[in-house]
Structure formats: structure tokens, C-alpha cells
Design an enzyme around this catalytic site. Sequence first.
Site, PDB file in Angstrom:
ATOM      1  N   HIS A 243       0.835  -1.064   0.055  1.00  0.00           N
ATOM      2  CA  HIS A 243       0.008  -0.083   0.000  1.00  0.00           C
ATOM      3  C   HIS A 243       0.838   1.322   0.176  1.00  0.00           C
ATOM      4  O   HIS A 243       2.012   1.239   0.218  1.00  0.00           O
ATOM      5  CB  HIS A 243      -0.995  -0.005   1.141  1.00  0.00           C
ATOM      6  CG  HIS A 243      -0.062   0.225   2.400  1.00  0.00           C
ATOM      7  ND1 HIS A 243       0.371  -0.893   3.266  1.00  0.00           N
ATOM      8  CD2 HIS A 243       0.135   1.440   3.272  1.00  0.00           C
ATOM      9  CE1 HIS A 243       1.130  -0.194   4.204  1.00  0.00           C
ATOM     10  NE2 HIS A 243       1.047   0.861   4.386  1.00  0.00           N
ATOM     11  N   HIS A 324       5.104   6.793  -1.251  1.00  0.00           N
ATOM     12  CA  HIS A 324       5.878   5.508  -1.701  1.00  0.00           C
ATOM     13  C   HIS A 324       5.014   4.368  -1.305  1.00  0.00           C
ATOM     14  O   HIS A 324       4.073   4.525  -0.574  1.00  0.00           O
ATOM     15  CB  HIS A 324       7.087   5.609  -0.757  1.00  0.00           C
ATOM     16  CG  HIS A 324       6.728   5.444   0.606  1.00  0.00           C
ATOM     17  ND1 HIS A 324       6.658   6.589   1.646  1.00  0.00           N
ATOM     18  CD2 HIS A 324       6.942   4.351   1.445  1.00  0.00           C
ATOM     19  CE1 HIS A 324       6.371   5.938   2.762  1.00  0.00           C
ATOM     20  NE2 HIS A 324       6.626   4.677   2.649  1.00  0.00           N
TER      21      HIS A 324
HETATM   22  P1  2AM Z   1       4.834   3.229   5.124  1.00  0.00           P
HETATM   23  O1  2AM Z   1       3.915   3.900   4.799  1.00  0.00           O
HETATM   24  O2  2AM Z   1       6.280   3.761   4.993  1.00  0.00           O
HETATM   25  O3  2AM Z   1       4.828   1.677   4.716  1.00  0.00           O
HETATM   26  C1  2AM Z   1       1.574   0.776   9.570  1.00  0.00           C
HETATM   27  O4  2AM Z   1       2.620   0.880  10.251  1.00  0.00           O
HETATM   28  C2  2AM Z   1       1.698   1.752   8.335  1.00  0.00           C
HETATM   29  O5  2AM Z   1       1.818   3.251   8.312  1.00  0.00           O
HETATM   30  C3  2AM Z   1       3.197   1.730   7.549  1.00  0.00           C
HETATM   31  O6  2AM Z   1       2.975   0.906   6.377  1.00  0.00           O
HETATM   32  C4  2AM Z   1       4.047   2.691   7.860  1.00  0.00           C
HETATM   33  O7  2AM Z   1       4.790   3.134   6.845  1.00  0.00           O
HETATM   34  C5  2AM Z   1       2.802   3.949   8.248  1.00  0.00           C
HETATM   35  N1  2AM Z   1       3.448   4.316   9.331  1.00  0.00           N
HETATM   36  C6  2AM Z   1       3.363   4.085  10.538  1.00  0.00           C
HETATM   37  N2  2AM Z   1       4.074   5.041  11.350  1.00  0.00           N
HETATM   38  C7  2AM Z   1       4.015   6.176  10.413  1.00  0.00           C
HETATM   39  C8  2AM Z   1       4.304   7.365  10.856  1.00  0.00           C
HETATM   40  N3  2AM Z   1       4.329   7.660  12.210  1.00  0.00           N
HETATM   41  N4  2AM Z   1       3.901   8.353   9.957  1.00  0.00           N
HETATM   42  C9  2AM Z   1       3.622   8.083   8.599  1.00  0.00           C
HETATM   43  N5  2AM Z   1       3.480   6.704   8.330  1.00  0.00           N
HETATM   44  C10 2AM Z   1       3.734   5.815   9.107  1.00  0.00           C
END
Ligand code: 2AM
Length: 400
Positions: A243, A324
Site C-alpha cells: 500500500h 511511496h
Molecule cells: P509506510 O507507509 O512507510 O509503509 C503501518 O505502520 C503503516 O503506516 C506502515 O505502512 C507505515 O509506513 C505507516 N506509518 C507508520 N508509522 C507512521 C508514521 N509515524 N508516519 C507516517 N506513516 C507511518
Amino acid sequence: MWRRIVCSIGNLFKMGAKASKCKSPEGRSFPFLEDKSTIEVMKETRTFFILRGLPGSGKSSVAKKIVERYPSISVMASADHWKISPLPKESETDSSRYDKLDQQIKQCLGDKQIVVVDDTHHTRERLDYLFDLAKEKDYIVFIVDLRPANNDLDSLAKSNRNYTVQQLKLMEPELQKNIIPYYFGWFLARQDAEKMRTNAMDFLDEIWKNETFVEEFVKYAKSDSKENFNLKEYFQKKPSVLHCTTKFCDYGAVPNCESYAGSKIVGDSLSRCFVLKVSALFITPRTLGARVELDEDQQLLWPKDEEAVGSGDQVNLPHSSRSHITLACAPGEHAVQTGLDLLDILKAEKSEAQPHPQVRMEQGQCCCLGEGRWIMNLSNSIKVKTLFSGFYAIKKSTAE
Ligand code: 2AM
């Protein structure tokens, strides 16, 4: 009468097919029923519909329409069918009441691509249970809230003689609450996710043959055994559903996430399909990711308060630069690092501090930015089909 998932926007992208007018016979609109592009993507995806609302709010009629729209790949599981009353008798426990319905749901998950659950869904406990079931089988959850016009419970009780206004009022407060997910994002259709995974593995295979890369990268990789270092094993922590996160909400704990969740653009976009453009693949000692370049309409879903990108830095990056897809993480790293790595790479790419070594690869030009950071800008961007929704299950694994 119906809120939340409505398709009224003049479409956000087209996949060659013309966007259809999104009106159902009752004047309500749902992308998964009316929008041609969304319907095509739905056929390639696993989706779990949670229809939510008071008795008589129209859930069953929407459920029926979904099943008619996707014959043979969908199934409906209904609380009414198993004679489950939304208000239990004092002697009843949820697990015994829901036993048969849950058996049916579990059997359908995996068997059918689209599973529709028709029930009031007015307790958080019940929702969390269903979110978990969906997660176990990698289904994308669509919550469809059906709310009475002007909160008119009197009319609803009159048209639905099984329930009094008092009974409806017992269920209503929970149903008024928006369910805030762990995060909102675009979820890749299964085949496109597979395509991205294959691309990522081909990228690792090819770059691992390049001596300049191996020498530079292994120096920075967090591995005790540099001699036996294996790039694919290093990046074995992979998300189960690919995703592109738009807004991380942490179930409501993140500031401003309620206003994002309640915004018109989010409401209009839930359950709608979008085609994302992947323009680069990148690798660092921490993460492996794909850069996504959003078009103007997709940028409307990018949180306005997110950037701040580069503030306090010499290099400023455009809005949504962080978008991304996380493809894999190194041991001990969390997915959130991928976006930070991308921003770091984009800033290094822009800075003119030193010339960056380049390696020509099959899919594009690969550039080393030092400290094990490499980005391959694709000669031909990759288009991936996605559905916009939230991820609702309570986080347990560290791989997400
Ligand atoms: P991603 O978008 O880089 O993959 C669940 O953890 C999802 O939310 C993950 O896919 C993660 O990164 C995103 N995520 C987790 N913590 C986050 C944060 N503090 N800020 C933005 N995205 C976050």
C-alpha cells in the site's frame, strides 16, 4: 440518508474507461456499484465490506446490490439470516449469538473475493473482531456507514416496527462515531502487488551483480557477517498487503487525523480505485521501497499538514514527495522508515555536494547517494491499480 462512502467527485483518474455517473436507483452513489474503473479493480482484489447502521437504514439493500454486481465472486453474510438481534438478551454472550454467522464468514473468507457482512456493527468489540478476520486473510476492509437522514429515528422506528425509538437510541451513539483506522492509504490490487514484488526482486537480483553496489552497500548494511551477506535474505521482512500510506492516524491518536478522516475528499474517495505511478525503486541499509508520484487529483488526498518536508533544511521538496510503497525492511526496521529514507534520498539527489556514481540497469539509471543509499529512476514508470481505504485491525505484528 447515507454518508461516508459516496462517490460524487468528478473522478480522480481514468483507466481508459470513462467514469460513469455514480447514482444508484435511490439517488445514492457508491464507486463499487457504479464506477466502471472501480468495479474492474474490485474484480482483482479481496474486499471485506462491513455495512454499518441502524435496523432499517438500508444495509440489506446495499448488500444485495453488491452481490448482484459481483455474481460468483461475492457472498453476503447477514445477521438477520441467523436471527441475531442487535440488542442481546441479558443471558446471551456475543460469542454464542454470533457463532453461526462467524462460521459462515470464516468459511467465505478465502473462498470468495468479496465478502459482505450485513449487521448493525454498533459495537467496537464486534468491529475489531471482524477487522482481525479480514487482516488474517489479507482482505481490504470497506466500512459503509448508512445513517438516517437528519437523525430521524422516529421515522425509522415507524417504518421498522421491530424496534422502538428507545432501542434505536441505544445503538445510535456508537454508530455516530467515525471509525478512525491505523492509517489511510491506497491498497494495491493483487496482481499489481505481485508485479511490484517481482520488480523489486528483479531489482535486487540485478543490482547484486554490480560490484560497485556490492562493495558500497555491504559496508553500511547492518549485518554481522559481511562475507556471507545475502541481499534478498536481508530484506525478507515484507508487508503482506502492499500500500501507499496517505495519512497515518494511529486509530485517532495522531493530531489532525479526525479532520482528515472526516474531510469530504476522504469520504468521496473511500472504496474508489486510483492508478498510481511508480517512478523509481530505492534501497538503503534499512529499507527497500518504490517512489510514487501523485497526480493533481491524488495529491488532494495527501495530508496538508504533512510537509513541512525539508523545513529547517537547505533543500525543500515538493508536497507529497514522501509518497511511496514499502516493499521490504531490513531486520529491526519498521515500515515508517521507508518514507524517511525516500525524503533523505531526494534531498541528497538535489544537493550538489558531490557527483553521484551512476550504474545503468535494465529498468533505468541507478544512482548512488552514499551511505548505502541507491535509487533507480525507471525509464518506464510502472502503473499500479489501487483501492483507497483504511487499515483498521489492531496492530500486532512488527512487519507493518
Ligand atoms: P509506510 O507507509 O512507510 O509503509 C503501518 O505502520 C503503516 O503506516 C506502515 O505502512 C507505515 O509506513 C505507516 N506509518 C507508520 N508509522 C507512521 C508514521 N509515524 N508516519 C507516517 N506513516 C507511518
